[in-house]
Scaffold this active site. Sequence first.
Site, mmCIF file in Angstrom:
data_model
loop_
_atom_site.group_PDB
_atom_site.id
_atom_site.type_symbol
_atom_site.label_atom_id
_atom_site.label_comp_id
_atom_site.label_asym_id
_atom_site.label_seq_id
_atom_site.Cartn_x
_atom_site.Cartn_y
_atom_site.Cartn_z
ATOM 1 C CG ASN A 35 -0.514 -0.351 2.546
ATOM 2 O OD1 ASN A 35 0.652 -0.946 2.648
ATOM 3 N ND2 ASN A 35 -0.973 0.209 3.752
ATOM 4 C CB CYS A 94 -8.857 -4.867 -3.291
ATOM 5 S SG CYS A 94 -7.591 -3.408 -3.037
ATOM 6 C CB CYS A 124 -10.754 -2.689 0.637
ATOM 7 S SG CYS A 124 -10.256 -2.018 -0.849
ATOM 8 C CD GLU A 163 -5.380 -6.027 -1.133
ATOM 9 O OE1 GLU A 163 -4.727 -4.943 -1.018
ATOM 10 O OE2 GLU A 163 -5.993 -6.269 -0.248
ATOM 11 C CD GLU A 209 -1.301 4.644 4.592
ATOM 12 O OE1 GLU A 209 -1.205 5.608 5.408
ATOM 13 O OE2 GLU A 209 -2.239 3.714 5.045
ATOM 14 C CB CYS A 259 -5.277 -1.474 -1.645
ATOM 15 S SG CYS A 259 -6.484 -0.771 -0.642
HETATM 16 N N1 THU Z 1 -5.227 -1.483 2.730
HETATM 17 C C1 THU Z 1 -4.670 -2.311 1.705
HETATM 18 O O1 THU Z 1 -3.635 -2.057 1.193
HETATM 19 N N2 THU Z 1 -5.268 -3.507 1.418
HETATM 20 C C2 THU Z 1 -6.295 -3.924 1.867
HETATM 21 O O2 THU Z 1 -6.953 -4.853 1.679
HETATM 22 C C3 THU Z 1 -6.874 -3.115 2.867
HETATM 23 C C4 THU Z 1 -6.379 -1.684 3.228
HETATM 24 C C5 THU Z 1 -4.468 -0.209 2.999
HETATM 25 C C6 THU Z 1 -4.982 0.778 2.499
HETATM 26 C C7 THU Z 1 -4.438 1.893 3.605
HETATM 27 O O3 THU Z 1 -3.028 2.394 3.434
HETATM 28 C C8 THU Z 1 -4.502 1.133 4.972
HETATM 29 O O4 THU Z 1 -4.511 -0.303 4.534
HETATM 30 C C9 THU Z 1 -5.519 1.362 5.972
HETATM 31 O O5 THU Z 1 -6.696 1.392 5.345
#
Ligand code: THU
Length: 134
Positions: A44, A91, A88, A57, A46, A55
């Site tokens: 991920n 994804c 999520c 994925e 941000e 994310c």
């Molecule tokens: N996130 C992911 O990378 N994948 C997931 O399956 C769930 C959420 C990340 C997004 C964000 O950077 C952090 O987790 C918190 O939501």
Amino acid sequence: MDKTLEELVQKAEQAYKMAYAPYSAYPVGAAVLWESGRITAGCNVENASYGLTVCAERNAIFQGVALGERTIRAVAIAVPKEEMPTPCGSCRQVIREFAQDCLIILRNGLGQTAQTSLAELLPNSFGPDFLKIT
Ligand code: THU
């Protein structure tokens, strides 16, 4: 677990170490096994403008697509936290673009593994096959 799938999970675990998650402190790694046998991984990433976060994925999937891959066989998702990860909703839909169904492997920071499938996580799904003329 099958050797390739164990490698897939290990790549997801390596990937979360590169996560850029200063706002959530929730690093995630993902690795995708494509039909060709290739594995792509992502973390991920941000952003200070929170909504721009991508994310793990989707970073892993888009990298494979950019290399010419189109069919997902399995996705592994790993986190260093105790709670088991789960992809999520966004994804799940992006995985659906490249697989009607596929294996999804989850690993937490305790080294525990769980297996599920896209069809279980996203039942009655809509995908690109709905838009194709048969
Ligand atoms: N996130 C992911 O990378 N994948 C997931 O399956 C769930 C959420 C990340 C997004 C964000 O950077 C952090 O987790 C918190 O939501």
